[in-house]
Design a protein around this motif. Structure first.
Motif, PDB file in Angstrom:
ATOM      1  N   THR A  76      23.185 -33.567   6.012  1.00  0.00           N
ATOM      2  CA  THR A  76      22.449 -33.652   4.751  1.00  0.00           C
ATOM      3  C   THR A  76      21.459 -34.804   4.833  1.00  0.00           C
ATOM      4  O   THR A  76      21.814 -35.910   5.239  1.00  0.00           O
ATOM      5  N   THR A  77      20.206 -34.548   4.447  1.00  0.00           N
ATOM      6  CA  THR A  77      19.205 -35.621   4.524  1.00  0.00           C
ATOM      7  C   THR A  77      19.410 -36.600   3.370  1.00  0.00           C
ATOM      8  O   THR A  77      20.042 -36.277   2.363  1.00  0.00           O
ATOM      9  N   ASP A  78      18.841 -37.797   3.528  1.00  0.00           N
ATOM     10  CA  ASP A  78      18.979 -38.826   2.500  1.00  0.00           C
ATOM     11  C   ASP A  78      18.382 -38.372   1.176  1.00  0.00           C
ATOM     12  O   ASP A  78      18.936 -38.629   0.112  1.00  0.00           O
ATOM     13  N   GLN A  79      17.225 -37.682   1.277  1.00  0.00           N
ATOM     14  CA  GLN A  79      16.570 -37.211   0.042  1.00  0.00           C
ATOM     15  C   GLN A  79      17.463 -36.241  -0.711  1.00  0.00           C
ATOM     16  O   GLN A  79      17.587 -36.295  -1.930  1.00  0.00           O
ATOM     17  N   GLU A  80      18.068 -35.308   0.056  1.00  0.00           N
ATOM     18  CA  GLU A  80      18.919 -34.300  -0.575  1.00  0.00           C
ATOM     19  C   GLU A  80      20.120 -34.980  -1.230  1.00  0.00           C
ATOM     20  O   GLU A  80      20.496 -34.662  -2.365  1.00  0.00           O
ATOM     21  N   LEU A  82      20.341 -38.045  -2.334  1.00  0.00           N
ATOM     22  CA  LEU A  82      19.901 -38.792  -3.502  1.00  0.00           C
ATOM     23  C   LEU A  82      19.661 -37.865  -4.681  1.00  0.00           C
ATOM     24  O   LEU A  82      20.070 -38.144  -5.815  1.00  0.00           O
ATOM     25  N   HIS A  83      19.030 -36.751  -4.407  1.00  0.00           N
ATOM     26  CA  HIS A  83      18.728 -35.783  -5.462  1.00  0.00           C
ATOM     27  C   HIS A  83      20.007 -35.280  -6.112  1.00  0.00           C
ATOM     28  O   HIS A  83      20.140 -35.242  -7.343  1.00  0.00           O
ATOM     29  N   ASN A  86      21.745 -37.990  -8.148  1.00  0.00           N
ATOM     30  CA  ASN A  86      21.067 -38.236  -9.419  1.00  0.00           C
ATOM     31  C   ASN A  86      21.376 -37.174 -10.453  1.00  0.00           C
ATOM     32  O   ASN A  86      21.506 -37.475 -11.634  1.00  0.00           O
TER      33      ASN A  86
END
Lengths: 245, 314
Positions: A76-80, A82-83, A86
């Motif tokens: 899992t990427t960091d952006q995913e 974080l999303h 959130n």
């Protein structure tokens, strides 16, 4: 309450979505129909979040979660991450797991109190499952299949397992999980329950191919007929499981 | 349909073939027909396997020859998922009632054949014909009509297509032929022979006059996949040193199923349109563009088609 859904002509909706009592994850798809079905049914009770995992749409099979937490694969990427963090309620712990068997949704099946895991899962992962998801962990097979997440789906009220599960296995699993279990199929004879069905304590979604017989079995074992979200939120249930040593 | 064994001299009656012989009535004729083809096919599969593996791995000591028997069956309810999988890309990535369409094919037990390696396996190939007039009102057929109408808009053939769905609907059958990509060509002749025979028997055996009439087919409408060769030219813009790629279609069609070429030659009219969606991108090979080909074939070319097909195999 049950609903028939399709994701871009595929009836394997359990591959493209993840449903728990506290949130719902949905893959980003071609048409908005998939998302709107979930949103319409669940939107005012729990958050419905569009997500991807490791750039893929097969999020239902990559992650595992319950009202306490959500486990994601290392890819899992960091952006995913974080999303998702959130969008989910603060009470839900979101954690990445470094595990060789990265399709966590296929390897782990759980409700809010108990979980079944793949027999070859790492010890560290098992501990993480127990901590993050707040569950009792059991290494089990279902009808001889080690991919427990694929071949069963259970909630706090009931469960559906692979059609070839023997009566002895059914009894054993039922006493472990402390919920009534039934062996059945979904999507017109498909044995891969985890792929064809997503369910929480008051709603179930299954592929459009699911026959009326299969639907009535699902409704009865998961006790969906008179289920309301408020019942679950207001209920407090003590854990009834003894440790097996 | 009876079983077609590749290397069997004697034919062992399986329960399924006995049932089908009762249903088909004239099953014995089919049996003798397929036995003749045995000798032709007995050497081909091994040759195919040997040549491909010899050229690449001539240093390997032993080659494994895999003997595969393909059997022909009527579509059964158990085949639902297999047939649905074969039809998954029928209308590219449109959302439509594939399940309903599969149910139609399964319900028509008199005409339609499925090829499997074994009775309990998934289907490898499917060939059937659905009379447009008979099934016109089904939601899946409406969706197919809409799809083809949209894709044929602005083309000459659009009016002809509308007629097929309008005034000629009772005489036109939608020909559905899908198979796995590497399925051998030898499967085709018995498939088509079976189809034309079943249609002929249906004109005599069906219980009602209306059904008998529905199998008196004058035209076949066929939707299939083809590739088109595309040449790429790169030219440099001198001022900005940009590379421009221009691709031009040569018009040379490459047919995935060889018998499609024969059908295309015999067709009354046809048109192509490009493929949309993820499937297209996935199948992109350099120099080839994936297209869909729609054609209308007059039923009186049946025998010529079968003769040409036989020549193609030999």
């Amino acid at each position: 309450m049950h609903l028939g859904v399709q994701f871009e002509n595929s009836n394997e909706i359990g591959v493209f979505s993840k449903l728990t009592n506290a949130y719902c994850l949905v893959a980003i798809g071609g048409s908005e129909n998939f998302y709107s079905t979930f949103e319409a049914e669940l939107g005012d009770v729990i958050p419905v979040v569009k997500a991807s995992i490791a750039g893929t749409r097969v999020i239902g099979r990559m992650c595992v979660g319950n009202k306490n937490g959500l486990l994601l694969p290392q890819a899992t990427t960091d952006q995913e991450l974080l999303h998702i963090r959130n969008c989910l309620p603060d009470s839900v712990v979101v954690q990445r797991v470094d595990e060789r068997l990265s399709a966590l949704g296929n390897c782990i099946a759980c409700n809010d109190y108990v979980s079944l895991i793949h027999t070859d899962l790492d010890r560290e992962t098992e501990e993480l499952v127990a901590d993050v998801l707040g569950v009792e962990v059991f290494r089990q097979t279902i009808a001889g299949n080690i991919l427990v997440g694929s071949y069963c789906q259970f909630t706090n009220r009931g469960g559906l397992v692979h059609p070839h599960t023997s009566i002895e296995d059914l009894d054993e699993l039922s006493s472990l999980l402390q919920v009534p279990l039934v062996a059945g199929t979904v999507n017109r004879g498909s044995e891969v329950i985890g792929a064809g069905l997503v369910v929480n304590d008051w709603t179930a979604f299954c592929g459009l191919d699911t026959t009326a017989t299969e639907l009535s079995v699902i409704e009865s074992v998961f006790k969906l007929r008179d289920a309301q979200p408020s019942n679950i939120v207001n209920e407090m249930r003590a854990s009834l499981i003894d440790t097996m040593s | 349909m009876a079983a077609l064994g590749k290397r069997k001299a004697e034919k062992s009656p399986t329960p399924s073939s006995e049932e089908e012989e009762e249903e088909a009535g004239n099953g014995n004729e089919v049996t003798s027909g397929s036995e003749e083809l045995d000798s032709d096919e007995s050497t081909d599969p091994e040759d195919e396997l040997n040549t491909s593996s010899d050229s690449e791995h001539s240093s390997q000591p032993s080659q494994e020859i895999v003997d595969v028997d393909f059997e022909y069956f009527d579509p059964k309810p158990n085949d639902f998922h297999g047939i649905k999988a074969l039809l998954r890309t029928y209308l590219d990535d449109e959302t439509w009632d594939i399940s309903g369409f599969t149910d139609l094919i399964l319900a028509q037990t008199t005409v339609g054949t499925v090829v499997k390696a074994d009775e309990d396996e998934s289907p490898i190939a499917l060939l059937t014909a659905l009379n447009i007039g008979r099934y016109q009102k089904c939601s899946c057929m409406v969706e197919i009509h809409k799809y083809l109408r949209v894709k044929s808009a602005h083309k000459v053939e659009s009016a002809l297509l509308e007629d097929f769905w309008g005034k000629y609907a009772r005489e036109v059958a939608l020909l559905i032929s899908e198979r796995l990509v590497n399925a051998p060509l030898e499967l085709a002749p018995p498939l088509y022979q079976g189809l034309f025979e079943e249609i002929l028997w249906a004109t005599e055996d069906e219980p009602t006059q209306e059904l008998r009439e529905s199998f008196k087919i004058k035209h076949y409408l066929y939707l299939t996949k083809v590739f088109e060769e595309v040449t790429e030219e790169k030219s440099r813009d001198k001022e900005q040193r940009k590379q421009k790629e221009e691709s031009e279609a040569t018009g040379q069609l490459i047919y995935i199923k060889p018998e499609d070429e024969i059908l295309h030659e015999l067709s009354s009219w046809s048109f192509t349109f490009p493929v949309t969606g993820d499937g297209a991108a996935a199948n992109q090979t350099k120099g080839l563009q994936q297209l869909r080909l729609v054609m209308a074939v007059d039923a009186k070319h049946e025998e010529k088609f079968q003769a040409e097909l036989k020549k193609l195999i030999e």
